[in-house]
Design an enzyme around this catalytic site. Structure first.
Site, PDB file in Angstrom:
ATOM      1  CE1 TYR A 227      -3.264  -2.870   0.350  1.00  0.00           C
ATOM      2  CE2 TYR A 227      -2.726  -3.120   2.492  1.00  0.00           C
ATOM      3  CZ  TYR A 227      -3.309  -3.482   1.945  1.00  0.00           C
ATOM      4  OH  TYR A 227      -4.007  -4.506   1.416  1.00  0.00           O
TER       5      TYR A 227
ATOM      6  CG  ASP B 163      -4.850  -0.315  11.164  1.00  0.00           C
ATOM      7  OD1 ASP B 163      -5.149  -0.134  10.572  1.00  0.00           O
ATOM      8  OD2 ASP B 163      -3.935  -1.665  11.374  1.00  0.00           O
TER       9      ASP B 163
END
Length: 188
Positions: free
Chosen positions: A134, A141
């Site tokens: 990503y 998180d």
């Protein structure tokens, strides 16, 4: 009969279901992953409260699945090159075990994870990518997964620069994810 707390009943159920730490978590058996990290860190907190030897032994045995006596994390079970912040979370157990035992292999393995964070891919502002897959994405998180480890590492190993890094990551994600309409943060 001994009445155990709800926490002990859950832990006992997990240990009965996965008596061998190599099989912990049916989706990722034998892997160093955040799902197992949640459990082993919670089990450590429960051990601190109860001092139950079966909990302690399970924690040590779980780490032994991954970490050699020389403090090397098995690269077949932990994929450092994926640069996945989720998988920093289990490292908190290494720091906790080191604090309790002063066994060098735990310190060395924790240092290995900190070395990953030092070279972890970052955004142009210095924010950790959540995962290599990503690019340029920070997720909320990730703060839980990596910064709790960084803060504990900084405290236990007297390395204040990691306190600063944790604060930087938190401020950065807040600055990009805060929604003034709701007062909440977007996930990423």
């Amino acid at each position: 009969t001994i009445v155990h707390s709800w926490a002990e009943q859950v832990a006992d159920s997990m240990l009965a279901t996965y008596p061998d730490p190599k099989t912990l978590h049916n989706h990722h058996p034998g892997e160093w992953c955040y799902q197992n990290g949640f459990f082993v860190n919670a089990l450590f907190a429960l051990w601190q409260k109860t001092k139950r030897q079966d909990y302690w032994q399970y924690l040590v045995n779980w780490v032994d699945v991954f970490v050699t006596d020389d403090g090397v994390i098995d690269e077949q079970k932990y994929k450092r090159e994926k640069y996945n912040l989720d998988n920093i979370l289990p490292g908190r157990l290494l720091i906790s075990l080191y604090q309790e035992t002063q066994v060098e292999k735990y310190r060395k393995a924790a240092l290995y994870l900190m070395e990953q964070l030092k070279e972890h891919p970052r955004t142009s502002e210095g924010g950790y990518w959540h995962k290599q897959i990503y690019p340029y994405q920070m997720w909320l998180d990730g703060i839980y997964m990596a910064e709790l480890f960084s803060v504990e590492f900084a405290r236990v190993f007297e390395a204040p620069r990691y306190f600063d890094e944790a604060v930087h990551q938190i401020i950065l994600i807040h600055s990009h994810t805060y929604d003034p309409k709701t007062g909440l943060l977007y996930h990423g």
